[in-house]
Design a protein around this motif. Structure first.
Motif, PDB file in Angstrom:
ATOM      1  N   TRP A 143       0.814  -1.218   0.000  1.00  0.00           N
ATOM      2  CA  TRP A 143       0.000   0.000   0.000  1.00  0.00           C
ATOM      3  C   TRP A 143       0.847   1.267   0.000  1.00  0.00           C
ATOM      4  CZ3 TRP A 143      -4.913  -0.266  -1.196  1.00  0.00           C
ATOM      5  CH2 TRP A 143      -5.575  -1.480  -0.988  1.00  0.00           C
ATOM      6  N   THR A 144       1.897   1.299   0.786  1.00  0.00           N
ATOM      7  CA  THR A 144       2.704   2.520   0.901  1.00  0.00           C
ATOM      8  C   THR A 144       4.085   2.386   0.274  1.00  0.00           C
ATOM      9  OG1 THR A 144       3.473   1.790   3.090  1.00  0.00           O
ATOM     10  CG2 THR A 144       1.524   3.217   3.012  1.00  0.00           C
ATOM     11  N   GLY A 145       4.486   1.186  -0.127  1.00  0.00           N
ATOM     12  CA  GLY A 145       5.782   1.005  -0.746  1.00  0.00           C
ATOM     13  C   GLY A 145       6.907   0.804   0.260  1.00  0.00           C
ATOM     14  N   VAL A 146       8.036   0.343  -0.246  1.00  0.00           N
ATOM     15  CA  VAL A 146       9.203   0.101   0.605  1.00  0.00           C
ATOM     16  C   VAL A 146       9.900   1.398   0.966  1.00  0.00           C
ATOM     17  CG1 VAL A 146      11.439  -1.062   0.707  1.00  0.00           C
ATOM     18  CG2 VAL A 146       9.501  -2.191  -0.393  1.00  0.00           C
ATOM     19  N   GLY A 147       9.852   2.382   0.076  1.00  0.00           N
ATOM     20  CA  GLY A 147      10.480   3.673   0.353  1.00  0.00           C
ATOM     21  C   GLY A 147      11.998   3.614   0.344  1.00  0.00           C
ATOM     22  N   SER A 148      12.619   4.489   1.112  1.00  0.00           N
ATOM     23  CA  SER A 148      14.074   4.601   1.119  1.00  0.00           C
ATOM     24  C   SER A 148      14.772   3.373   1.687  1.00  0.00           C
ATOM     25  CB  SER A 148      14.500   5.841   1.921  1.00  0.00           C
ATOM     26  OG  SER A 148      14.031   5.756   3.258  1.00  0.00           O
ATOM     27  N   ALA A 149      14.033   2.506   2.374  1.00  0.00           N
ATOM     28  CA  ALA A 149      14.627   1.287   2.918  1.00  0.00           C
ATOM     29  C   ALA A 149      15.190   0.404   1.808  1.00  0.00           C
ATOM     30  CB  ALA A 149      13.595   0.515   3.724  1.00  0.00           C
ATOM     31  N   ARG A 170       9.818  -0.776 -10.326  1.00  0.00           N
ATOM     32  CA  ARG A 170      10.623  -0.086  -9.320  1.00  0.00           C
ATOM     33  C   ARG A 170       9.832   1.045  -8.685  1.00  0.00           C
ATOM     34  NH1 ARG A 170      16.250   2.955 -10.754  1.00  0.00           N
ATOM     35  NH2 ARG A 170      14.794   4.246 -11.940  1.00  0.00           N
ATOM     36  N   TYR A 171       9.109   1.811  -9.511  1.00  0.00           N
ATOM     37  CA  TYR A 171       8.311   2.913  -8.970  1.00  0.00           C
ATOM     38  C   TYR A 171       7.256   2.388  -8.007  1.00  0.00           C
ATOM     39  CZ  TYR A 171       6.133   7.500  -8.929  1.00  0.00           C
ATOM     40  OH  TYR A 171       5.660   8.732  -8.537  1.00  0.00           O
ATOM     41  N   PHE A 172       6.570   1.317  -8.408  1.00  0.00           N
ATOM     42  CA  PHE A 172       5.533   0.726  -7.571  1.00  0.00           C
ATOM     43  C   PHE A 172       6.138   0.132  -6.298  1.00  0.00           C
ATOM     44  CE2 PHE A 172       2.554  -2.836  -6.590  1.00  0.00           C
ATOM     45  CZ  PHE A 172       1.448  -2.056  -6.295  1.00  0.00           C
ATOM     46  N   PHE A 173       7.310  -0.471  -6.418  1.00  0.00           N
ATOM     47  CA  PHE A 173       8.008  -1.060  -5.277  1.00  0.00           C
ATOM     48  C   PHE A 173       8.345   0.009  -4.244  1.00  0.00           C
ATOM     49  CE2 PHE A 173      12.028  -2.554  -3.282  1.00  0.00           C
ATOM     50  CZ  PHE A 173      11.591  -3.760  -2.749  1.00  0.00           C
ATOM     51  N   LEU A 174       8.757   1.170  -4.688  1.00  0.00           N
ATOM     52  CA  LEU A 174       9.165   2.238  -3.773  1.00  0.00           C
ATOM     53  C   LEU A 174       7.976   2.994  -3.187  1.00  0.00           C
ATOM     54  CD1 LEU A 174      12.173   3.776  -5.753  1.00  0.00           C
ATOM     55  CD2 LEU A 174      12.279   2.277  -3.751  1.00  0.00           C
ATOM     56  N   ARG A 175       6.890   3.140  -3.931  1.00  0.00           N
ATOM     57  CA  ARG A 175       5.794   4.026  -3.515  1.00  0.00           C
ATOM     58  C   ARG A 175       4.476   3.319  -3.257  1.00  0.00           C
ATOM     59  NH1 ARG A 175       9.395   6.191  -6.783  1.00  0.00           N
ATOM     60  NH2 ARG A 175      10.191   8.296  -6.372  1.00  0.00           N
ATOM     61  N   GLY A 176       4.350   2.081  -3.683  1.00  0.00           N
ATOM     62  CA  GLY A 176       3.147   1.320  -3.391  1.00  0.00           C
ATOM     63  C   GLY A 176       1.928   1.771  -4.168  1.00  0.00           C
ATOM     64  N   ILE A 177       0.783   1.209  -3.800  1.00  0.00           N
ATOM     65  CA  ILE A 177      -0.467   1.508  -4.502  1.00  0.00           C
ATOM     66  C   ILE A 177      -0.859   2.970  -4.353  1.00  0.00           C
ATOM     67  CG2 ILE A 177      -2.958   1.048  -4.528  1.00  0.00           C
ATOM     68  CD1 ILE A 177      -2.339  -1.825  -3.747  1.00  0.00           C
ATOM     69  N   ILE A 178      -0.774   3.501  -3.142  1.00  0.00           N
ATOM     70  CA  ILE A 178      -1.219   4.872  -2.889  1.00  0.00           C
ATOM     71  C   ILE A 178      -0.374   5.877  -3.658  1.00  0.00           C
ATOM     72  CG2 ILE A 178      -1.510   6.647  -1.126  1.00  0.00           C
ATOM     73  CD1 ILE A 178      -2.132   4.426   0.869  1.00  0.00           C
ATOM     74  N   GLY A 179       0.934   5.784  -3.517  1.00  0.00           N
ATOM     75  CA  GLY A 179       1.813   6.726  -4.193  1.00  0.00           C
ATOM     76  C   GLY A 179       1.721   6.638  -5.699  1.00  0.00           C
TER      77      GLY A 179
END
Length: 244
Positions: A143-149, A170-179
């Motif tokens: 939902w929110t993505g992995v982010g900077s981790a 990659r974009y979806f992985f970092l930011r998730g569904i919401i982002g």
């Protein structure tokens, strides 16, 4: 100049960009915005930039944007002719010098389908990333993505799981569904505010480019999108007035 290791005589042109594909994509954007007016020398230079990038992504984006442009102009016969030209050039590259040429090696051979059903040129993500991505899809982080981790903890970035990867994954992985949904909604609503078929066509080109590169908010691309959408809408309205 960036060259493929097995193409010593024909280096790939990247211009001021990090990769040839970046140059090719930007040139396609500008060609669409200039409505493929090849009577202007500047647009010919842009087309040459795409061709010499030897980027499969840029070539595909060029073909798609040309088809969209011709469809908007209701030039359906030209669409068939352009597709025919691309096919003939592709077959010619396969035959010329028994396939030992730059176009066949960099473009045509990468369109072959492997035993696993994947296109040979689909090298947008690494095996390590694909494994992490599969686990990500089954986790609560979707939902929110992995982010900077995802970028790791080492200063040299050696444990960055996204290193060497680029695509919508990659974009979806970092930011998730919401982002991911927020950026798509923003791009779409901005386009609809300046509603026109030319603007919507550029929205499609921009969206496809970012399925490949995942740079929708990078300043160079985003500023171009923000300026292009209203300009294309105005240009189309002016053309309609001239016809009337």
């Amino acid at each position: 100049m960036n060259g493929l290791p097995d193409l010593q005589l024909v280096p790939r042109f990247a211009g001021p960009f990090l990769e040839p594909g970046h140059l090719g994509t930007m040139c396609v954007f500008l060609l669409y915005l200039n409505r493929f007016a090849l009577k202007k020398m500047g647009n010919i230079v842009l087309l040459v930039g795409v061709l010499f990038s030897l980027s499969l992504a840029a070539y595909g984006l060029l073909l798609g944007s040309i088809v969209i442009y011709l469809y908007q102009q209701r030039k359906f016969l030209w669409i068939s002719l352009i597709l025919g030209v691309f096919l003939c050039v592709g077959f010619g590259a396969m035959i010329y010098n028994d396939g030992d040429n730059a176009l066949n090696t960099a473009i045509v051979m990468r369109l072959e389908v492997n035993d696993d059903g994947e296109i040979a040129g689909n090298n947008r993500t690494s095996m390590a990333f694909d494994s992490a991505y599969a686990r990500f899809l089954k986790s609560n982080q979707i939902w929110t993505g992995v982010g900077s981790a995802a970028f790791g903890t080492h200063e040299n970035g050696t444990d960055n799981i996204t290193l060497g990867c680029a695509s919508y994954k990659r974009y979806f992985f970092l930011r998730g569904i919401i982002g991911s949904m927020l950026i798509v909604i923003f791009l779409l609503f901005y386009c609809l505010y300046y509603r026109s078929s030319w603007s919507f066509g550029f929205f499609i080109v921009y969206l496809v480019a970012n399925l490949i590169r995942d740079y929708p908010t990078m300043e160079m691309w985003m500023y171009l999108y923000l300026m292009a959408i209203p300009c294309l809408s105005l240009m189309q309205k002016q053309q309609i007035k001239k016809i009337e």
